[in-house]
Design an enzyme around this catalytic site. Structure first.
Site, PDB file in Angstrom:
ATOM      1  N   CYS A 169      -6.217  -1.643   3.041  1.00  0.00           N
ATOM      2  CA  CYS A 169      -7.662  -1.810   2.951  1.00  0.00           C
ATOM      3  C   CYS A 169      -8.017  -3.280   2.801  1.00  0.00           C
ATOM      4  O   CYS A 169      -8.586  -3.702   1.799  1.00  0.00           O
ATOM      5  CB  CYS A 169      -8.217  -0.995   1.781  1.00  0.00           C
TER       6      CYS A 169
ATOM      7  N   SER B 117      -0.752   6.899   1.199  1.00  0.00           N
ATOM      8  CA  SER B 117      -1.960   7.718   1.075  1.00  0.00           C
ATOM      9  C   SER B 117      -3.242   6.921   1.138  1.00  0.00           C
ATOM     10  O   SER B 117      -4.293   7.455   1.474  1.00  0.00           O
ATOM     11  CB  SER B 117      -1.930   8.485  -0.253  1.00  0.00           C
ATOM     12  N   CYS B 118      -3.195   5.625   0.804  1.00  0.00           N
ATOM     13  CA  CYS B 118      -4.445   4.903   0.697  1.00  0.00           C
ATOM     14  C   CYS B 118      -4.712   3.960   1.849  1.00  0.00           C
ATOM     15  O   CYS B 118      -5.828   3.495   2.025  1.00  0.00           O
ATOM     16  CB  CYS B 118      -4.500   4.105  -0.608  1.00  0.00           C
ATOM     17  N   GLY B 119      -3.704   3.650   2.662  1.00  0.00           N
ATOM     18  CA  GLY B 119      -3.950   2.769   3.782  1.00  0.00           C
ATOM     19  C   GLY B 119      -3.981   1.312   3.376  1.00  0.00           C
ATOM     20  O   GLY B 119      -3.897   0.957   2.221  1.00  0.00           O
TER      21      GLY B 119
ATOM     22  N   THR C  98       0.842  -1.196   0.000  1.00  0.00           N
ATOM     23  CA  THR C  98       0.000   0.000   0.000  1.00  0.00           C
ATOM     24  C   THR C  98       0.869   1.234   0.000  1.00  0.00           C
ATOM     25  O   THR C  98       1.960   1.231   0.561  1.00  0.00           O
ATOM     26  CB  THR C  98      -0.919   0.034   1.235  1.00  0.00           C
TER      27      THR C  98
END
Length: 293
Positions: free
Chosen positions: A121, A117-119, A114
């Site tokens: 998930c 910025s997006c983590g 990852t």
């Protein structure tokens, strides 16, 4: 160990296109460091995330809580840095987590990459989050005075030492709000807002404080689905953000009993879920400044 900041030479220009310094001279700018961190469990690679080095054990512990793998300090036996894959050099970018033998791992050990910025998930539905909840934020009887809640962004910003140097990191702060003024229990900064939250949650787990009943998590950016997920899995009853939430974040907050606040900027705020936890301002002189929600 890798530093949280790095310096880079830059050319600085004015708006009219001219440089502020003689062309031969350079300026230096302080930047937030960003490096990969590999998380291993049982000797196997489990996840890789981009993060700002520092508080890495907190990050890994919080990540394991956010994944629904552990929920107490006793389930995390140890954390240690391992040598990297390039000639055995110690890079401080690989951490091995040893879990208690009875901890149930996911059905499939998955390798996740990852960006900051997006983590991470891994859980992609509200139903899946609900099934992994170890704590129930909906039962938390926390009451949050409006004026106290409105103070949190300023308190968070005032404690952001890394942001002050670089202007390039997110922050997450954990507060208790049952005293005469907000008490900051923990603040963490990172280039990734999800990492900042994981670092806070990991700190709490390592202090044996989960579930985090009676607390408010204040974040510097927007409130995404993943941030609500992390708050719920740590038993945090309220999440406040200075920017907007997403629609799925609001849905998840309503489902899990997390009070969700957005656009909290000192003079106003929006409550998207869990309105019942908001109490009138304690400071009567300021009551007229807050319209009834």
């Amino acid at each position: 160990m890798a530093r949280m900041t790095q310096r880079r030479k830059i050319h600085r220009f004015r708006i009219d296109g001219s440089r502020t310094e003689h062309p031969i001279r350079f300026k230096e700018d302080v930047l937030a460091a960003e490096e990969p961190l590999e998380i291993r469990i049982g000797g196997k690679s489990f996840a890789v995330t981009m993060r700002t080095p520092g508080d890495d054990f907190d990050l890994v512990a919080g990540f394991l809580v956010s994944e629904g793998i552990i929920r107490s300090q006793s389930e995390l036996v140890s954390l240690r840095f391992c040598a990297g894959d390039t000639g055995g050099t110690q890079t401080f970018n690989v951490i091995e987590a040893q879990l208690r033998s009875d901890v149930v791992m996911p059905d499939t050990m998955r390798h996740v990459y990852t960006s900051s910025s997006c983590g991470i998930c891994g859980t992609d539905s509200i139903e899946a989050v609900r099934k992994t909840l170890h704590f129930d934020p909906s039962q938390d009887e926390l009451q949050i005075p409006l004026d106290v809640l409105a103070e949190l962004p300023e308190r968070l910003r005032g404690a952001q030492a890394l942001f002050e140097k670089t202007g390039g990191v997110h922050a997450a702060g954990l507060f208790r709000v049952d005293g005469p003024s907000p008490e900051m229990l923990c603040l963490r900064e990172d280039v990734g807002r999800h990492n900042a939250v994981d670092k806070v949650v990991g700190w709490a787990l390592r202090q044996d404080l989960l579930p985090l009943t009676g607390t408010v998590l204040q974040v510097s950016g927007r409130a995404s689905f993943e941030l609500v997920q992390k708050a719920a899995l740590a038993g945090i009853p309220a999440l406040a953000a200075v920017s907007a939430p997403s629609s799925l974040a609001v849905d998840l907050a309503a489902e899990t009993g997390v009070t969700l606040v957005g656009f909290s900027r000192g003079h106003s705020l929006n409550v998207y879920a869990g309105r019942e936890r908001l109490a009138p301002p304690r400071k009567s002189s300021r009551e007229e400044n807050y319209a009834r929600l």
